[in-house]
Scaffold this active site. Sequence first.
Site, PDB file in Angstrom:
ATOM      1  N   HIS A   1       0.993  -2.527  -6.145  1.00 50.20           N
ATOM      2  CA  HIS A   1       1.578  -3.873  -6.128  1.00 50.20           C
ATOM      3  C   HIS A   1       1.543  -4.504  -4.722  1.00 50.20           C
ATOM      4  O   HIS A   1       0.843  -4.016  -3.841  1.00 50.20           O
ATOM      5  CB  HIS A   1       2.998  -3.834  -6.710  1.00 50.20           C
ATOM      6  CG  HIS A   1       3.048  -3.022  -7.987  1.00 50.20           C
ATOM      7  ND1 HIS A   1       2.578  -3.498  -9.178  1.00 50.20           N
ATOM      8  CD2 HIS A   1       3.448  -1.736  -8.226  1.00 50.20           C
ATOM      9  CE1 HIS A   1       2.694  -2.546 -10.115  1.00 50.20           C
ATOM     10  NE2 HIS A   1       3.218  -1.470  -9.557  1.00 50.20           N
TER      11      HIS A   1
ATOM     12  N   GLU B   1       2.819   8.403 -10.302  1.00 53.47           N
ATOM     13  CA  GLU B   1       4.125   7.788 -10.551  1.00 53.47           C
ATOM     14  C   GLU B   1       5.120   8.742  -9.902  1.00 53.47           C
ATOM     15  O   GLU B   1       5.458   9.787 -10.442  1.00 53.47           O
ATOM     16  CB  GLU B   1       4.386   7.611 -12.049  1.00 53.47           C
ATOM     17  CG  GLU B   1       3.493   6.572 -12.724  1.00 53.47           C
ATOM     18  CD  GLU B   1       3.834   5.122 -12.356  1.00 53.47           C
ATOM     19  OE1 GLU B   1       4.694   4.892 -11.487  1.00 53.47           O
ATOM     20  OE2 GLU B   1       3.214   4.209 -12.942  1.00 53.47           O
TER      21      GLU B   1
ATOM     22  N   GLU C   1       9.413  -1.275  -5.654  1.00 53.13           N
ATOM     23  CA  GLU C   1       8.333  -0.292  -5.760  1.00 53.13           C
ATOM     24  C   GLU C   1       7.270  -0.561  -4.711  1.00 53.13           C
ATOM     25  O   GLU C   1       6.713   0.378  -4.118  1.00 53.13           O
ATOM     26  CB  GLU C   1       7.719  -0.349  -7.165  1.00 53.13           C
ATOM     27  CG  GLU C   1       6.569   0.632  -7.359  1.00 53.13           C
ATOM     28  CD  GLU C   1       5.829   0.432  -8.669  1.00 53.13           C
ATOM     29  OE1 GLU C   1       6.292  -0.369  -9.499  1.00 53.13           O
ATOM     30  OE2 GLU C   1       4.775   1.068  -8.844  1.00 53.13           O
TER      31      GLU C   1
ATOM     32  N   HIS D   1       2.565   4.851  -6.794  1.00 55.50           N
ATOM     33  CA  HIS D   1       3.496   3.983  -7.521  1.00 55.50           C
ATOM     34  C   HIS D   1       4.837   4.675  -7.699  1.00 55.50           C
ATOM     35  O   HIS D   1       4.991   5.875  -7.437  1.00 55.50           O
ATOM     36  CB  HIS D   1       2.933   3.658  -8.919  1.00 55.50           C
ATOM     37  CG  HIS D   1       1.774   2.725  -8.921  1.00 55.50           C
ATOM     38  ND1 HIS D   1       1.862   1.428  -9.357  1.00 55.50           N
ATOM     39  CD2 HIS D   1       0.496   2.912  -8.520  1.00 55.50           C
ATOM     40  CE1 HIS D   1       0.671   0.841  -9.228  1.00 55.50           C
ATOM     41  NE2 HIS D   1      -0.177   1.720  -8.718  1.00 55.50           N
TER      42      HIS D   1
HETATM   43 ZN    ZN Z   1       3.530   0.476 -10.224  1.00 59.55          ZN
END
Ligand code: ZN
Length: 228
Positions: free
Chosen positions: A20, A193, A57, A114
């Site tokens: 992001h 993640e 995030e 992430h």
């Molecule tokens: Zn993400």
Amino acid sequence: MTQRHSQPLAGKVIVLDAGHQLGNHNFPAQINRPVPAGGFTKPCNTTGTSTDGGYSEATFAWKVTSRLKAKLEKAGATVVLTRKSNREDRWGPCVDFRGRKGNKRHADLKISIHGDGSLSSGAHGFHVIYPPDRAPWTDDIFGPSKRLAEVTKEALLKKGFSVANYIAGGDGLDERADLGTLNLSDVPVVMLESGNMRDSGDAAVMTSAKGQERYARALALAVRTYLG
Ligand code: ZN
């Protein structure tokens, strides 16, 4: 001390994709534009998630990426970033750019960093996503990417993290065909993640400098193991 020992990653090219961008939420039109994602289109990017306390995030990914970059460069690697800032007045890049970054340079590997945002009660832990054996997109990188995923998982376990308790399979690994960042890569790639930002325990680790350093150490270990 020879250079070979002090710089074990000399000559290696590593792409780090910090998930992001902090300002994505300020640019909905740009972020929602469909882009190629591997046989279908997807929105350019998303805003990502955050902790309940509002720690984004994008910032978590940026901090871990910055720490990891320094460690890899110290070991002699050339590090290529998909984004070079973490700012409210910036957006993107889109997932197709992230996916292709490093292809032309024949990078040795790519790690996309992430944090997850599951609202399931008690959901916590990390999982490592890799692309499937799917022609013509990722059949060429499936084998090495799966190995990179396994090595990454082991390194995180070694540094004290635990696998996600809310992902099917429960082994901390997840094969997915729906991610442009993985589908458009021609070099071995995984998406981490790192934890569930909506879980208070994971959030405490993910927002602390100490926790971010531990993620970076684990990922540096994974890179060295994979390339060793
Ligand atoms: Zn993400």
